[in-house]
Write an enzyme that holds these catalytic residues in place. Structure first.
Site, mmCIF file in Angstrom:
data_model
loop_
_atom_site.group_PDB
_atom_site.id
_atom_site.type_symbol
_atom_site.label_atom_id
_atom_site.label_comp_id
_atom_site.label_asym_id
_atom_site.label_seq_id
_atom_site.Cartn_x
_atom_site.Cartn_y
_atom_site.Cartn_z
ATOM 1 N N HIS A 81 4.882 12.982 73.263
ATOM 2 C CA HIS A 81 5.055 14.418 73.402
ATOM 3 C C HIS A 81 3.690 15.072 73.578
ATOM 4 O O HIS A 81 2.868 14.991 72.680
ATOM 5 C CB HIS A 81 5.714 14.905 72.100
ATOM 6 N N PRO A 97 4.586 24.236 57.647
ATOM 7 C CA PRO A 97 5.004 23.316 58.711
ATOM 8 C C PRO A 97 4.550 23.755 60.103
ATOM 9 O O PRO A 97 4.780 23.045 61.081
ATOM 10 C CB PRO A 97 6.536 23.309 58.616
ATOM 11 N N LYS A 122 1.571 19.208 60.173
ATOM 12 C CA LYS A 122 0.507 18.371 59.618
ATOM 13 C C LYS A 122 0.880 17.639 58.328
ATOM 14 O O LYS A 122 0.218 16.666 57.953
ATOM 15 C CB LYS A 122 -0.731 19.238 59.317
ATOM 16 N N TYR A 137 -4.327 20.134 67.311
ATOM 17 C CA TYR A 137 -2.868 20.003 67.296
ATOM 18 C C TYR A 137 -2.457 18.525 67.362
ATOM 19 O O TYR A 137 -1.639 18.059 66.575
ATOM 20 C CB TYR A 137 -2.303 20.794 68.477
ATOM 21 N N TYR A 154 7.229 27.781 70.641
ATOM 22 C CA TYR A 154 6.833 28.760 69.633
ATOM 23 C C TYR A 154 7.045 30.135 70.268
ATOM 24 O O TYR A 154 6.330 30.487 71.208
ATOM 25 C CB TYR A 154 5.358 28.603 69.266
HETATM 26 P P1 RFL Z 1 7.683 13.559 49.928
HETATM 27 O O1 RFL Z 1 8.219 13.269 51.295
HETATM 28 O O2 RFL Z 1 8.100 14.819 49.287
HETATM 29 O O3 RFL Z 1 8.064 12.324 49.023
HETATM 30 C C1 RFL Z 1 7.892 12.374 47.628
HETATM 31 C C2 RFL Z 1 8.857 11.382 47.012
HETATM 32 O O4 RFL Z 1 8.671 11.363 45.597
HETATM 33 C C3 RFL Z 1 9.959 11.397 44.965
HETATM 34 N N1 RFL Z 1 9.789 11.990 43.631
HETATM 35 C C4 RFL Z 1 9.769 11.247 42.502
HETATM 36 N N2 RFL Z 1 9.885 9.931 42.288
HETATM 37 C C5 RFL Z 1 9.824 9.492 41.008
HETATM 38 N N3 RFL Z 1 9.682 10.329 39.939
HETATM 39 C C6 RFL Z 1 9.559 11.657 40.115
HETATM 40 N N4 RFL Z 1 9.409 12.471 39.072
HETATM 41 C C7 RFL Z 1 9.599 12.175 41.441
HETATM 42 N N5 RFL Z 1 9.502 13.416 41.965
HETATM 43 C C8 RFL Z 1 9.622 13.270 43.297
HETATM 44 C C9 RFL Z 1 10.806 12.239 45.901
HETATM 45 O O5 RFL Z 1 12.198 11.996 45.703
HETATM 46 C C10 RFL Z 1 10.312 11.763 47.264
HETATM 47 O O6 RFL Z 1 11.037 10.649 47.727
HETATM 48 O O7 RFL Z 1 6.090 13.560 49.917
HETATM 49 P P2 RFL Z 1 5.015 12.756 50.826
HETATM 50 O O8 RFL Z 1 5.310 11.291 50.836
HETATM 51 O O9 RFL Z 1 3.713 13.247 50.368
HETATM 52 O O10 RFL Z 1 5.292 13.263 52.332
HETATM 53 C C11 RFL Z 1 5.019 14.595 52.683
HETATM 54 C C12 RFL Z 1 5.997 15.058 53.771
HETATM 55 O O11 RFL Z 1 7.336 14.808 53.340
HETATM 56 C C13 RFL Z 1 5.831 16.537 54.088
HETATM 57 O O12 RFL Z 1 4.469 16.884 54.128
HETATM 58 C C14 RFL Z 1 6.463 16.915 55.442
HETATM 59 O O13 RFL Z 1 7.855 16.736 55.409
HETATM 60 C C15 RFL Z 1 6.122 18.345 55.794
HETATM 61 N N6 RFL Z 1 6.781 18.766 57.052
HETATM 62 C C16 RFL Z 1 6.254 18.378 58.255
HETATM 63 N N7 RFL Z 1 5.161 17.576 58.318
HETATM 64 C C17 RFL Z 1 4.702 17.143 59.522
HETATM 65 O O14 RFL Z 1 3.706 16.392 59.568
HETATM 66 N N8 RFL Z 1 5.310 17.491 60.700
HETATM 67 C C18 RFL Z 1 6.405 18.310 60.723
HETATM 68 O O15 RFL Z 1 6.935 18.589 61.809
HETATM 69 C C19 RFL Z 1 6.921 18.791 59.477
HETATM 70 N N9 RFL Z 1 8.035 19.547 59.426
HETATM 71 C C20 RFL Z 1 7.955 19.514 56.974
HETATM 72 C C21 RFL Z 1 8.579 19.889 58.213
HETATM 73 C C22 RFL Z 1 8.539 19.881 55.775
HETATM 74 C C23 RFL Z 1 9.689 20.624 55.745
HETATM 75 N N10 RFL Z 1 10.216 20.995 54.469
HETATM 76 C C24 RFL Z 1 11.551 20.775 54.093
HETATM 77 C C25 RFL Z 1 9.298 21.282 53.387
HETATM 78 C C26 RFL Z 1 9.742 20.624 58.198
HETATM 79 C C27 RFL Z 1 10.304 21.004 56.960
HETATM 80 C C28 RFL Z 1 11.567 21.815 57.009
#
Ligand code: RFL
Length: 401
Positions: A84, A307, A311, A397, A214
């Site tokens: 992309h 988001p 990143k 980006y 966007y």
């Molecule tokens: P995660 O994915 O939140 O995983 C953390 C894990 O820890 C577990 N956990 C526990 N386990 C044991 N004991 C506990 N007490 C615990 N508490 C929590 C959870 O169940 C989970 O499995 O963190 P990690 O690994 O640091 O990853 C980060 C990413 O998930 C996050 O930054 C992204 O999703 C953010 N984000 C995006 N990032 C991008 O790079 N590109 C995107 O296009 C993008 N779009 C987004 C996004 C986040 C979004 N939301 C919902 C916040 C779009 C959305 C809508």
């Protein structure tokens, strides 16, 4: 070699690393540790089914894909994901296409849903004999300031377990237990709420576009992101205190049509069944340093980012790579420098991404202040007037190398 005990009082043989959380950060770290022969156990609060179906991010940076590929973790991603390299801004009802990949030596993003990456990483870890405990409740960290930390949890068998280890990797997201385990004053927290929120919508509908859109609109920002040939993600700017109750499906589609409209063009938005909606916090947050004693924080546990610039997941993967390299140096030859520098190395990238995301956030959202709105719009228009501005955008980006 890890020994499991059914009593918190039993003596234990130390593991090397306990990874708390099986998101992108924890699973990438766990796989890289295994590839370096470093023993670890992953503790995840949720079930395997739950984490494998949690839809979130979808845009992987070029660098992240190369890292995963170099460790043999990108086969399915490269087969099913889509490169992309173009994005579109809609400003005042006009379309502005930015071929950012051409401006950055042909480097592209990959569109690949986060839950698919999570599935791949779990499978790779389990297939290689990795030890992962799903449904681990009441995870608690002990002795992180000393040289012999341990972690306790209640397993899916209902029994309490303890494992002693040398290091703990806190990969449990923004609301996990790792960061709050650090004593008061042990780290500094930086937080910013830009005063806006996004309604995030996932719909069963093929994308109406070949690239991310966007759209700036007097009623607020709208975004169309890609996920898969059958599922699309949309975002609508909304008030911080908004709730999904205020957004029935027909209102969502009406607002999307209005905010994406391009008068005089034949572009059309396809509608489909909405399968998920939620209000997304646009907060930025950074913890400094990203380590305390034997605890290292990774991904959202250490920093969250709007988001806007896609990143969050990419930073999580970067942290995992940096810590895995540091631990490999430590276990291979007793070299502690990588561990000492872990936080500083990660924070350099974290703050650059925060700065870029903040730039994008202010550029694509109206504040209601007419002067600010015009300067923000000019900032975006500069991308199409100034090759230097466009090149700067492309580098940030697609992701810094
Ligand atoms: P995660 O994915 O939140 O995983 C953390 C894990 O820890 C577990 N956990 C526990 N386990 C044991 N004991 C506990 N007490 C615990 N508490 C929590 C959870 O169940 C989970 O499995 O963190 P990690 O690994 O640091 O990853 C980060 C990413 O998930 C996050 O930054 C992204 O999703 C953010 N984000 C995006 N990032 C991008 O790079 N590109 C995107 O296009 C993008 N779009 C987004 C996004 C986040 C979004 N939301 C919902 C916040 C779009 C959305 C809508």
């Amino acid at each position: 070699m890890l020994t499991r005990y059914h009593s918190v009082h039993a003596d234990t043989v130390p593991a090397e690393v306990v990874v708390v959380g099986a998101g992108p950060a924890g699973l990438t770290l766990a796989n890289l540790l295994r590839r370096n022969g470093i023993g670890c156990v992953v503790l995840e609060r949720q079930s395997r089914r739950y984490v494998e179906n949690r839809a979130r991010a979808g845009l992987l940076e070029y660098r992240a894909v190369e890292m995963l590929r170099s460790h043999g973790l990108a086969d399915r991603l490269l087969e099913l994901g889509a490169p992309h390299g173009v994005c579109e801004f809609r400003i005042g009802g006009k379309r502005f296409i930015l071929p950012y990949s051409d401006l950055y030596e042909g480097r592209t993003h990959y569109v690949y849903p986060q839950q698919e990456l999570v599935k791949d990483l779990i499978e790779a870890f389990v297939d290689s004999g990795g030890d992962i405990r799903f449904e681990a409740k009441d995870v608690a960290l002990h002795g992180i300031s000393g040289s012999a930390p341990s972690v306790t949890w209640v397993g899916s068998d209902g029994e309490q377990h303890r494992v002693r280890c040398e290091f703990i990797a806190g990969c449990d997201g923004f609301r996990g237990v790792s960061r709050p385990s650090i004593p008061a004053g042990g780290v500094r927290e930086f937080s910013h709420q830009p005063g806006i929120a996004w309604l995030g919508v996932l719909a069963e509908v093929p994308p109406s576009t070949e690239h991310v859109i966007y759209a700036l609109h007097p009623k607020g920002f709208a975004g169309h992101m890609l996920r898969s040939p059958t599922v699309s993600r949309f975002f609508l700017q909304c008030p911080v205190d908004d709730s999904t109750a205020a957004w029935p499906d027909d209102r969502i589609w009406a607002e999307l049509h209005e905010r994406f409209a391009v008068p005089g063009s034949d572009w059309k938005l396809s509608e489909g069944r909405i399968i998920e909606k939620g209000v997304v916090d646009m907060r930025g947050h950074v913890t400094e340093p990203m380590a305390y004693g034997r605890l290292f924080l990774l991904g959202d546990a250490a920093h969250v980012i709007t988001p806007v610039g896609a990143k969050g997941m990419n930073l999580a993967l970067h942290d995992a790579e940096v810590l895995a390299t540091a631990l490999a140096g430590y276990y291979r030859g007793g070299d502690e420098s990588g561990l000492t520098e872990y936080s500083e190395t990660c924070l350099r990238r974290v703050w650059r991404c925060q700065e870029f995301s903040q730039w994008m956030t202010t550029a694509i959202h109206g504040t209601g202040d007419r002067f600010e709105d015009r300067t923000a719009r000019t900032r975006l228009e500069n991308l199409f007037r100034s090759p230097a501005s466009a090149a700067w955008f492309a580098e940030n980006y697609v992701g810094l190398m």
